[in-house]
Design a protein around this motif. Structure first.
Motif, mmCIF file in Angstrom:
data_model
loop_
_atom_site.group_PDB
_atom_site.id
_atom_site.type_symbol
_atom_site.label_atom_id
_atom_site.label_comp_id
_atom_site.label_asym_id
_atom_site.label_seq_id
_atom_site.Cartn_x
_atom_site.Cartn_y
_atom_site.Cartn_z
ATOM 1 N N SER A 142 0.810 -1.219 0.000
ATOM 2 C CA SER A 142 0.000 0.000 0.000
ATOM 3 C C SER A 142 0.841 1.267 0.000
ATOM 4 O O SER A 142 0.302 2.370 0.054
ATOM 5 C CB SER A 142 -0.924 0.003 1.226
ATOM 6 N N ALA A 143 2.166 1.122 -0.089
ATOM 7 C CA ALA A 143 3.052 2.285 -0.023
ATOM 8 C C ALA A 143 2.838 3.201 -1.221
ATOM 9 O O ALA A 143 2.607 2.745 -2.344
ATOM 10 C CB ALA A 143 4.506 1.841 0.052
ATOM 11 N N ARG A 144 2.933 4.491 -0.965
ATOM 12 C CA ARG A 144 2.874 5.458 -2.063
ATOM 13 C C ARG A 144 4.185 5.403 -2.847
ATOM 14 O O ARG A 144 5.232 5.113 -2.305
ATOM 15 C CB ARG A 144 2.672 6.867 -1.514
ATOM 16 N N GLY A 145 4.090 5.690 -4.105
ATOM 17 C CA GLY A 145 5.287 5.781 -4.918
ATOM 18 C C GLY A 145 5.689 4.505 -5.611
ATOM 19 O O GLY A 145 6.730 4.472 -6.275
ATOM 20 N N VAL A 146 4.900 3.435 -5.484
ATOM 21 C CA VAL A 146 5.261 2.165 -6.112
ATOM 22 C C VAL A 146 5.302 2.306 -7.632
ATOM 23 O O VAL A 146 6.250 1.855 -8.285
ATOM 24 C CB VAL A 146 4.292 1.049 -5.678
ATOM 25 N N GLU A 147 4.289 2.919 -8.197
ATOM 26 C CA GLU A 147 4.259 3.084 -9.652
ATOM 27 C C GLU A 147 5.421 3.946 -10.128
ATOM 28 O O GLU A 147 6.071 3.636 -11.141
ATOM 29 C CB GLU A 147 2.931 3.700 -10.093
ATOM 30 N N ALA A 148 5.710 5.024 -9.394
ATOM 31 C CA ALA A 148 6.834 5.887 -9.773
ATOM 32 C C ALA A 148 8.156 5.141 -9.685
ATOM 33 O O ALA A 148 9.049 5.328 -10.527
ATOM 34 C CB ALA A 148 6.858 7.129 -8.876
ATOM 35 N N LEU A 149 8.292 4.284 -8.678
ATOM 36 C CA LEU A 149 9.498 3.465 -8.546
ATOM 37 C C LEU A 149 9.649 2.549 -9.755
ATOM 38 O O LEU A 149 10.742 2.405 -10.317
ATOM 39 C CB LEU A 149 9.435 2.654 -7.263
ATOM 40 N N GLY A 150 8.557 1.916 -10.158
ATOM 41 C CA GLY A 150 8.599 1.059 -11.336
ATOM 42 C C GLY A 150 9.014 1.819 -12.584
ATOM 43 O O GLY A 150 9.830 1.340 -13.383
ATOM 44 N N ILE B 238 12.362 -6.877 -9.767
ATOM 45 C CA ILE B 238 11.911 -8.127 -9.153
ATOM 46 C C ILE B 238 11.479 -7.781 -7.734
ATOM 47 O O ILE B 238 12.275 -7.247 -6.950
ATOM 48 C CB ILE B 238 13.018 -9.197 -9.131
ATOM 49 N N ALA B 239 10.231 -8.047 -7.412
ATOM 50 C CA ALA B 239 9.695 -7.739 -6.091
ATOM 51 C C ALA B 239 9.909 -8.919 -5.145
ATOM 52 O O ALA B 239 10.341 -10.007 -5.553
ATOM 53 C CB ALA B 239 8.217 -7.387 -6.201
ATOM 54 N N GLU C 217 -0.309 -7.986 -6.823
ATOM 55 C CA GLU C 217 -0.877 -6.797 -7.447
ATOM 56 C C GLU C 217 0.138 -5.657 -7.484
ATOM 57 O O GLU C 217 0.249 -4.920 -8.474
ATOM 58 C CB GLU C 217 -2.133 -6.370 -6.693
ATOM 59 N N MET C 218 0.920 -5.533 -6.390
ATOM 60 C CA MET C 218 1.960 -4.507 -6.348
ATOM 61 C C MET C 218 3.027 -4.767 -7.405
ATOM 62 O O MET C 218 3.511 -3.835 -8.062
ATOM 63 C CB MET C 218 2.601 -4.468 -4.965
ATOM 64 N N THR C 219 3.402 -6.026 -7.592
ATOM 65 C CA THR C 219 4.396 -6.379 -8.606
ATOM 66 C C THR C 219 3.912 -5.971 -9.986
ATOM 67 O O THR C 219 4.691 -5.464 -10.810
ATOM 68 C CB THR C 219 4.684 -7.889 -8.563
ATOM 69 N N ALA C 220 2.636 -6.176 -10.236
ATOM 70 C CA ALA C 220 2.060 -5.752 -11.514
ATOM 71 C C ALA C 220 2.127 -4.235 -11.654
ATOM 72 O O ALA C 220 2.438 -3.712 -12.736
ATOM 73 C CB ALA C 220 0.626 -6.243 -11.634
ATOM 74 N N ARG C 221 1.862 -3.508 -10.571
ATOM 75 C CA ARG C 221 1.934 -2.040 -10.627
ATOM 76 C C ARG C 221 3.364 -1.557 -10.857
ATOM 77 O O ARG C 221 3.578 -0.514 -11.468
ATOM 78 C CB ARG C 221 1.373 -1.414 -9.342
ATOM 79 N N LEU C 222 4.332 -2.318 -10.359
ATOM 80 C CA LEU C 222 5.737 -1.998 -10.607
ATOM 81 C C LEU C 222 6.136 -2.253 -12.061
ATOM 82 O O LEU C 222 7.161 -1.759 -12.514
ATOM 83 C CB LEU C 222 6.633 -2.853 -9.711
ATOM 84 N N GLY C 223 5.332 -3.058 -12.744
ATOM 85 C CA GLY C 223 5.709 -3.479 -14.089
ATOM 86 C C GLY C 223 6.671 -4.645 -14.073
ATOM 87 O O GLY C 223 7.393 -4.872 -15.043
ATOM 88 N N GLY C 224 6.679 -5.415 -12.981
ATOM 89 C CA GLY C 224 7.575 -6.553 -12.862
ATOM 90 C C GLY C 224 6.952 -7.831 -13.372
ATOM 91 O O GLY C 224 5.724 -7.963 -13.408
ATOM 92 N N ASP C 225 7.802 -8.786 -13.740
ATOM 93 C CA ASP C 225 7.299 -10.094 -14.173
ATOM 94 C C ASP C 225 7.876 -11.219 -13.318
ATOM 95 O O ASP C 225 7.827 -12.382 -13.713
ATOM 96 C CB ASP C 225 7.599 -10.340 -15.653
ATOM 97 N N LEU D 175 -1.210 -12.852 -14.593
ATOM 98 C CA LEU D 175 -0.797 -11.473 -14.819
ATOM 99 C C LEU D 175 0.576 -11.389 -15.478
ATOM 100 O O LEU D 175 1.146 -10.304 -15.612
ATOM 101 C CB LEU D 175 -0.762 -10.722 -13.481
ATOM 102 N N GLY D 176 1.116 -12.536 -15.881
ATOM 103 C CA GLY D 176 2.418 -12.558 -16.519
ATOM 104 C C GLY D 176 3.579 -12.477 -15.553
ATOM 105 O O GLY D 176 4.680 -12.078 -15.938
ATOM 106 N N ILE D 177 3.357 -12.877 -14.301
ATOM 107 C CA ILE D 177 4.375 -12.793 -13.251
ATOM 108 C C ILE D 177 4.780 -14.192 -12.818
ATOM 109 O O ILE D 177 3.918 -15.018 -12.475
ATOM 110 C CB ILE D 177 3.849 -12.010 -12.031
ATOM 111 N N MET D 178 6.068 -14.473 -12.816
ATOM 112 C CA MET D 178 6.590 -15.737 -12.296
ATOM 113 C C MET D 178 6.806 -15.591 -10.796
ATOM 114 O O MET D 178 7.561 -14.733 -10.348
ATOM 115 C CB MET D 178 7.913 -16.106 -12.972
ATOM 116 N N MET D 179 6.160 -16.450 -10.022
ATOM 117 C CA MET D 179 6.340 -16.433 -8.575
ATOM 118 C C MET D 179 7.309 -17.534 -8.165
ATOM 119 O O MET D 179 7.134 -18.693 -8.521
ATOM 120 C CB MET D 179 5.011 -16.637 -7.854
ATOM 121 N N THR D 180 8.348 -17.154 -7.428
ATOM 122 C CA THR D 180 9.308 -18.113 -6.913
ATOM 123 C C THR D 180 9.282 -18.085 -5.390
ATOM 124 O O THR D 180 8.770 -17.146 -4.784
ATOM 125 C CB THR D 180 10.741 -17.800 -7.383
#
Length: 283
Positions: A48-56, A67-68, A98-106, A145-150
């Motif tokens: 829920s942190a602000r700035g996640v999208e800007a960080l991405g 990578i989150a 969901e946050m990883t998706a907002r970051l644009g991470g896969d 969502l196109g994200i690989m979870m490890t």
């Protein structure tokens, strides 16, 4: 500018700083890119942190991918014997996806199967099964969502749940997911596996991320582990997935993070020193 590294290589950002929203992190991104890295690994973030999208955007604008990292807590833990606490842990993992998706991470790494640092006792078998099924469900949502979870296999001093590749493979089987992937790390394998190369071979059908860390947690070229020999051996096995490198030096870290990871000394003086030393291993 260095030659491109001939693998899909990531670096844990703690080699530079443990504050991804600060200027030290911004300065590290072109250093990583110019050294041939393709990804940067973030520490745990509050979904829920602000700035996640800007960080991405900052990471992508530098020519890298994020990578989150997923974590659990005592109050929200899929390994808990309490159905309510398990449910909260499940929802926490979903928010991290969901946050990883907002970051644009896969890719989403971490220890999603329990509380990192809790190694006081072995969990009940039924709790391991519950955790595996919940983590598998999250991995399936991530894949959509196109994200690989490890999930990272860490040593006995950091968890009592999963310490070996064999345990990790069984966890994947218990999950029922075709999308959940294993993350192995040479630092942890050196403590737990009798034969790290054989461990990689056993995990290979489910292996999504292979991380190299030295015995000292410092420069990869100095320490007790023959990482060049290990790297050659796993390539011979046919591993063609993503790699990561990880190193920690206390002066470059926020003190609470260094304390939590038991990083007490200076193992290198700058993050640039670490990433260039590590990249040479793959040249």
């Amino acid at each position: 500018m260095a030659r491109p590294v001939p693998v899909d290589l990531a670096c844990q950002s703690a080699a530079f700083t443990t504050d991804p929203f600060g200027e030290d992190f911004a300065r590290c991104l072109p250093v990583l890119r110019d050294a041939g890295y393709r990804r940067v690994v973030l520490g745990p973030l509050d979904p829920s942190a602000r700035g996640v999208e800007a960080l991405g955007h900052r990471i992508h604008d530098a020519g890298l991918a994020p990578i989150a990292m997923a974590v659990q807590s005592l109050e929200a833990n899929v390994m808990s014997g309490s159905p309510q606490v398990r449910r909260l842990g499940f929802e926490q993992l979903r928010r991290t996806v969901e946050m990883t998706a907002r970051l644009g991470g896969d890719q989403l790494n971490g220890v999603p199967y329990g509380v990192h640092g809790d190694a006081s006792s072995r969990p009940a078998e039924r709790d391991v099964t519950h955790a595996a099924q919940l983590v598998g469900d999250v991995a399936d949502e991530a894949a959509a969502l196109g994200i690989m979870m490890t999930f990272e296999v860490v040593n006995r001093y950091e968890t009592s749940v999963l310490n070996t590749a064999a345990q990790a493979v069984r966890f994947v089987e218990l999950s029922g997911s075709r999308n959940l992937r294993i993350h192995l790390d040479t630092f942890h394998m050196a403590l737990e596996e009798t034969d790290p190369v054989a461990a990689v071979a056993h995990a290979l059908p489910h292996l999504g991320y292979l991380e190299l860390g030295q015995s000292s947690r410092g420069l990869l070229s100095t320490g007790a582990l023959d990482l060049a020999g290990f790297l050659a051996a796993v390539r011979d096995l046919g591993y063609t997935g993503r790699y990561g490198v990880e190193g920690f030096s206390r002066p470059l870290m926020q003190e609470p993070v260094a304390d939590a990871l038991r990083i007490w000394g200076t193992t290198f003086t700058t993050g640039e020193e670490f990433v260039r030393d590590a990249a040479a291993l793959f040249a």
